[in-house]
Design a protein around this motif. Structure first.
Motif, PDB file in Angstrom:
ATOM      1  N   ILE A  50      35.473 -17.269  13.369  1.00  0.00           N
ATOM      2  CA  ILE A  50      35.255 -17.210  11.919  1.00  0.00           C
ATOM      3  C   ILE A  50      33.811 -16.813  11.617  1.00  0.00           C
ATOM      4  CG2 ILE A  50      35.137 -18.609   9.815  1.00  0.00           C
ATOM      5  CD1 ILE A  50      37.604 -20.150  10.989  1.00  0.00           C
ATOM      6  N   GLN A  51      32.868 -17.386  12.348  1.00  0.00           N
ATOM      7  CA  GLN A  51      31.450 -17.050  12.147  1.00  0.00           C
ATOM      8  C   GLN A  51      31.192 -15.576  12.438  1.00  0.00           C
ATOM      9  OE1 GLN A  51      28.876 -18.831  10.884  1.00  0.00           O
ATOM     10  NE2 GLN A  51      27.655 -16.987  11.072  1.00  0.00           N
TER      11      GLN A  51
ATOM     12  N   SER B  72      32.705 -13.479   9.677  1.00  0.00           N
ATOM     13  CA  SER B  72      31.933 -13.624   8.439  1.00  0.00           C
ATOM     14  C   SER B  72      30.665 -12.784   8.481  1.00  0.00           C
ATOM     15  CB  SER B  72      31.584 -15.092   8.198  1.00  0.00           C
ATOM     16  OG  SER B  72      32.757 -15.844   7.986  1.00  0.00           O
ATOM     17  N   GLU B  73      30.037 -12.706   9.639  1.00  0.00           N
ATOM     18  CA  GLU B  73      28.832 -11.886   9.793  1.00  0.00           C
ATOM     19  C   GLU B  73      29.116 -10.410   9.562  1.00  0.00           C
ATOM     20  OE1 GLU B  73      27.301 -12.865  13.666  1.00  0.00           O
ATOM     21  OE2 GLU B  73      26.772 -14.902  13.054  1.00  0.00           O
TER      22      GLU B  73
ATOM     23  N   GLY C 238      31.270  -9.399   7.218  1.00  0.00           N
ATOM     24  CA  GLY C 238      31.760  -9.264   5.853  1.00  0.00           C
ATOM     25  C   GLY C 238      33.227  -9.601   5.675  1.00  0.00           C
TER      26      GLY C 238
ATOM     27  N   THR D 238      36.285 -12.210   5.179  1.00  0.00           N
ATOM     28  CA  THR D 238      36.469 -13.522   4.577  1.00  0.00           C
ATOM     29  C   THR D 238      37.685 -14.204   5.187  1.00  0.00           C
ATOM     30  OG1 THR D 238      35.585 -12.695   2.495  1.00  0.00           O
ATOM     31  CG2 THR D 238      36.873 -14.733   2.393  1.00  0.00           C
ATOM     32  N   PRO D 239      37.520 -15.431   5.700  1.00  0.00           N
ATOM     33  CA  PRO D 239      38.687 -16.142   6.220  1.00  0.00           C
ATOM     34  C   PRO D 239      39.643 -16.501   5.084  1.00  0.00           C
ATOM     35  CG  PRO D 239      36.698 -17.489   6.459  1.00  0.00           C
ATOM     36  CD  PRO D 239      36.294 -16.189   5.837  1.00  0.00           C
TER      37      PRO D 239
ATOM     38  N   PHE E 211      41.982 -12.846   8.105  1.00  0.00           N
ATOM     39  CA  PHE E 211      40.757 -12.436   7.405  1.00  0.00           C
ATOM     40  C   PHE E 211      41.071 -11.288   6.456  1.00  0.00           C
ATOM     41  CE2 PHE E 211      39.497 -13.980  11.588  1.00  0.00           C
ATOM     42  CZ  PHE E 211      38.521 -14.902  11.273  1.00  0.00           C
TER      43      PHE E 211
END
Length: 74
Positions: A38-39, A42-43, A45, A47-48, A73
């Protein structure tokens, strides 16, 4: 993750399955946590949207402690 994110259409969804548990003989797997995935997403762009943790559908895998995490995502 940068390559995967670059391939995703702006309205697309990325669905991933992470297998957790012992590695079967003759197979190569990498231990990756849902939080790490997830991290990384997210880095880039992403979104979970959904995180679902389940036991394995196969009895032999359940007996061996195999579980799954499905991640979605946008």
């Amino acid at each position: 993750m940068p390559r995967i994110a670059s391939l995703l259409h702006k309205d697309g969804l990325l669905i991933m399955s992470l297998r957790h548990g012992p590695v079967p003989a003759g197979r190569r797997m990498f231990d990756v946590t849902p939080d790490e995935t997830i991290q990384l997403a997210s880095e880039q762009g992403l979104t979970p949207v959904r995180e679902l943790r389940t036991s394995s559908a196969q009895q032999v895998n359940r007996d061996n402690g195999v579980t799954w995490t499905r991640l979605v995502f946008r």
